[in-house]
Design an enzyme around this catalytic site. Structure first.
Site, PDB file in Angstrom:
ATOM      1  N   CYS A  55      -6.658  11.360  33.358  1.00 27.04           N
ATOM      2  CA  CYS A  55      -7.056   9.940  33.277  1.00 27.04           C
ATOM      3  C   CYS A  55      -8.454   9.678  33.809  1.00 27.04           C
ATOM      4  CB  CYS A  55      -6.106   9.079  34.092  1.00 27.04           C
ATOM      5  SG  CYS A  55      -4.408   9.599  33.997  1.00 27.04           S
ATOM      6  N   HIS A 115       1.961   6.765  29.640  1.00 29.10           N
ATOM      7  CA  HIS A 115       1.248   7.285  28.471  1.00 29.10           C
ATOM      8  C   HIS A 115       1.853   8.623  28.038  1.00 29.10           C
ATOM      9  CE1 HIS A 115      -2.448   4.989  30.102  1.00 29.10           C
ATOM     10  NE2 HIS A 115      -2.176   4.439  28.934  1.00 29.10           N
TER      11      HIS A 115
HETATM   12  C1  CIR Z   1      -2.990   1.641  34.478  1.00 30.34           C
HETATM   13  O1  CIR Z   1      -1.839   1.241  34.679  1.00 30.34           O
HETATM   14  O2  CIR Z   1      -3.625   1.347  33.482  1.00 30.34           O
HETATM   15  C2  CIR Z   1      -3.649   2.499  35.536  1.00 30.34           C
HETATM   16  N1  CIR Z   1      -3.224   2.084  36.823  1.00 30.34           N
HETATM   17  C3  CIR Z   1      -3.318   3.960  35.325  1.00 30.34           C
HETATM   18  C4  CIR Z   1      -3.921   4.520  34.081  1.00 30.34           C
HETATM   19  C5  CIR Z   1      -3.648   5.981  33.922  1.00 30.34           C
HETATM   20  N2  CIR Z   1      -4.344   6.506  32.795  1.00 30.34           N
HETATM   21  C6  CIR Z   1      -3.943   7.537  32.082  1.00 30.34           C
HETATM   22  O3  CIR Z   1      -2.824   8.031  32.277  1.00 30.34           O
HETATM   23  N3  CIR Z   1      -4.722   7.958  31.109  1.00 30.34           N
END
Ligand code: CIR
Length: 265
Positions: A260, A173
């Site tokens: 996150c 992201h």
């Molecule tokens: C994913 O791949 O969706 C999750 N394992 C990690 C999400 C991380 N979120 C973020 O950076 N906002």
């Protein structure tokens, strides 16, 4: 320091927040999507999540807690299903199939505080790709966020907001590699997008050996960052930030970090 308010300008004041939505770690968290093959310790993740939540509370935020759901191993990364901008929450549409459905509980929680709008298919937009800098919204064009969603976001937000697509590469992201700190400064891991979109913002660089430190949170005059990155910590302190460290190793294994794990507003 005074803020400028014309369209496309930034706001010098650091972001201030009252609430944080967080979601508990599900029993299935070790099945989350990840690019690492490190073993996740779910109980340690829970302890770290508790420490993170206490950290938010110590910074003056009130928690809005959503229970974890074992059907969604990634649901602790609650930043991704929705964003909050002013008096509006926007549910983005998850960019990966195994996370579709996480947004239902998040929408219910946010609807008690904000009016809610949706990005419609084929649009998908994850909160980790949305970096608000005053009234400029930088939005990562990534594997999880597409141009269709960015167009819808532009229509959903009032005209005072400028929506700027940012093509990102080799990262999950946009906010995996940068964070707005307020006072026209950004913490940045260079090399993942064209820096010119940052205009006159002053970058504080994250050394490559501390790449994960770029996912940081400016909260009510403090900077919350992941523990274990002394060079980045020093750079933030030298820039005048009062730094709070939290240990988030089990979430880093799942490709996440401090931003996150909550939605702040
Ligand atoms: C994913 O791949 O969706 C999750 N394992 C990690 C999400 C991380 N979120 C973020 O950076 N906002």
């Amino acid at each position: 320091m005074s803020g400028r308010t014309t369209r496309g300008s930034t706001d010098r004041k650091p972001p201030r927040f009252r609430y944080a939505v967080v979601r508990d770690v599900p029993d299935t968290y070790d099945e989350c999507i990840r690019t690492t093959n490190a073993r996740i310790d779910v109980e340690r993740a829970r302890r770290q999540h508790d420490e993170y939540c206490r950290g938010l509370q110590n910074l003056g935020l009130r928690l809005i807690r959503i229970p974890g759901d074992n059907a969604y191993p990634d649901c602790v990364f609650v930043e991704d299903p929705a964003i909050v901008v002013g008096d509006q929450a926007i549910v983005g549409g998850m960019g990966v199939r195994t996370r579709e459905g996480e947004e239902r509980a998040v929408r219910r929680a946010l609807a008690r505080y904000k009016r809610v709008a949706d990005v419609e298919p084929p649009g998908c937009l994850e909160g980790g790709d949305v970096l608000q800098i005053g009234n400029r919204m930088l939005v990562g064009l990534s594997k999880r966020t597409n141009a269709a969603a960015i167009g819808q976001l532009r229509s959903l937000l009032s005209k005072e907001y400028e929506v700027v697509p940012v093509r990102i590469r080799e990262t999950l992201h946009l906010k995996s590699v940068c964070a707005y700190l307020g006072a026209e400064r950004v913490l940045l891991r260079p090399g993942h997008f064209d820096r010119r979109v940052l205009g006159g913002l002053e970058p504080i660089l994250v050394p490559e050996a501390e790449a994960r430190a770029a996912n940081c949170l400016a909260l009510n005059d403090r900077a919350m960052m992941p523990a274990g990155y002394p060079k980045t910590r020093r750079r933030l302190a030298d820039a005048g930030f009062d730094v709070v460290e939290v240990s988030v190793t089990e979430f880093e294994k799942g490709d996440g970090g401090v931003s996150c794990l909550s939605i702040r507003f």
